[in-house]
Motif scaffolding. Structure first.
Motif, short mmCIF file in Angstrom:
data_model
loop_
_atom_site.label_atom_id
_atom_site.label_comp_id
_atom_site.label_asym_id
_atom_site.label_seq_id
_atom_site.Cartn_x
_atom_site.Cartn_y
_atom_site.Cartn_z
N TYR A 72 -0.31 -1.75 -6.68
CA TYR A 72 -0.42 -2.22 -5.30
C TYR A 72 -1.45 -1.38 -4.54
N LEU A 73 -1.38 -0.06 -4.69
CA LEU A 73 -2.32 0.82 -4.00
C LEU A 73 -3.74 0.59 -4.49
N ARG A 74 -3.89 0.37 -5.79
CA ARG A 74 -5.21 0.12 -6.36
C ARG A 74 -5.81 -1.17 -5.80
N THR A 75 -4.96 -2.14 -5.54
CA THR A 75 -5.42 -3.44 -5.06
C THR A 75 -5.67 -3.46 -3.56
N TYR A 76 -4.77 -2.87 -2.78
CA TYR A 76 -4.83 -3.02 -1.33
C TYR A 76 -5.21 -1.74 -0.57
N GLU A 77 -5.11 -0.58 -1.22
CA GLU A 77 -5.44 0.67 -0.53
C GLU A 77 -6.25 1.59 -1.44
N CYS B 55 10.18 -2.75 -0.64
CA CYS B 55 9.44 -3.81 0.03
C CYS B 55 7.94 -3.53 0.08
N PHE B 56 7.54 -2.27 -0.10
CA PHE B 56 6.13 -1.92 -0.02
C PHE B 56 5.33 -2.61 -1.12
N SER B 57 5.82 -2.52 -2.36
CA SER B 57 5.06 -3.07 -3.48
C SER B 57 5.57 -4.42 -3.97
N THR B 58 6.80 -4.79 -3.58
CA THR B 58 7.36 -6.07 -4.06
C THR B 58 7.46 -7.13 -2.98
N GLY B 59 7.48 -6.70 -1.72
CA GLY B 59 7.65 -7.65 -0.62
C GLY B 59 9.08 -8.14 -0.48
#
Length: 324
Positions: free
Chosen positions: A118-123, A236-240
């Motif tokens: 998630y961090l690699r993709t969005y941050e 919820c941060f990485s899975t929603g």
């Protein structure tokens, strides 16, 4: 007076912990109108123990930590005639047996990789991305991440040097014994390089040093690192999705990064470190390699960090014992 005297003896983190625990004791004294410790009795100390247990909803291990600090404080107070003689012997602390003082909470490898994706993709190459990646891949303690300077990172040799610099505000756990070089992977170096090139604020700290991980205000505080970890480990941060059936848009822990610790599933830096060490051990890294990289003795490694099951350990040993 106690904290001033112990400043020369304790590491900064230990001193902060004692200050925090004794703050609860001072609060109780205010509530009970205890204004002179010379009148303090064993009965009152027992009442404090019960009050602290209920007020903090403490586990047995946490209660022991709290009361052990009180005993150390009372013993010191005896030395300056601030309490009745031998009062420290009346400080009752729980006796832990078995695994009472061992925690199993950790970030497992699947969760860590999901967060990294998630961090690699969005941050990509954000401060949170760099922080989480270094702590997961290198099992760095919170204080070590704070202590890193730009000059401690060698992109060419793909390494970090962790150094103890108490005179300029960045001591590390185990002091000089905690100093070490840590090898980094290609991917980790790419993230750090991108952070330094594109996103790191051009700042120095109060000592004129250039922190590797930096905020617009300078070197991050250890609590800032803790906030980063709480904020990215909440599900919820990485899975929603929320495993606690909360409405994400209405949840303080979800919408306010500074309140992420209020999520029951968010985890601390120590849980991330425990997970990283367990993952390495489960991947057949020799214990001595893990011990040196993470700067932890093999005894402590086994007791507090290794969360492999006994069956898992047996199966790993089998790989080396097939011909016996």
């Amino acid at each position: 007076m106690y904290l001033t005297e112990k400043r020369a003896e304790f590491a900064d983190a230990t001193l902060r912990s004692h200050r925090s625990r004794l703050r609860h004791f001072a609060e109780w004294c205010d509530e009970q109108d205890v204004t002179n410790l010379n009148t303090l009795t064993g009965r009152e100390l027992h009442r404090y123990r019960l009050w602290r247990r209920d007020d903090g909803d403490l586990s047995l291990a946490s209660e022991k930590t709290q009361m052990d600090t009180i005993r150390v404080f009372i013993r010191w107070a005896e030395s300056i005639d601030a309490v009745q003689p031998d009062l420290c012997q009346k400080v009752v602390s729980p006796t832990l047996t078995g695994d009472d003082n061992v925690r199993d909470v950790m970030v497992d490898a699947e969760e860590a990789e999901q967060i990294l994706e998630y961090l690699r993709t969005y941050e990509y190459a954000s401060e949170r991305h760099v922080c989480f990646r270094l702590m997961w891949r290198a099992a760095l303690r919170r204080g070590a991440v704070v202590a890193l300077d730009i000059k401690d990172y060698d992109s060419g040799e793909q390494s970090l040097q962790v150094k103890h610099r108490p005179d300029s505000g960045t001591p590390i756990k185990n002091k000089s014994r905690g100093e070490r070089f840590i090898a980094l992977s290609d991917d980790t170096c790419k993230v750090v390089d991108a952070w330094l090139t594109d996103q790191r604020p051009d700042v120095t700290d109060q000592e004129g040093r250039e922190p590797l991980l930096a905020t617009p205000q300078g070197r991050p505080h250890p609590t800032t690192i803790q906030t980063y970890l709480y904020s990215v480990t909440k599900p919820c941060f990485s899975t929603g999705k929320c495993p606690h059936d909360r409405k994400i848009k209405e949840c303080d822990a979800a919408v306010d990064r500074t309140k992420a610790s209020k999520c029951p599933s968010s985890l601390s830096p120590h849980a991330l470190r425990r997970g990283a060490i367990t993952y390495w051990l489960s991947s057949d890294f020799p214990e001595t390699v893990v011990s040196d990289r993470a700067n932890v003795s093999t005894e402590i490694l086994s007791k507090h960090y290794d969360r492999r099951s006994e069956h898992k350990k047996m199966e790993q040993r089998r790989k080396f014992l097939d011909n016996i």
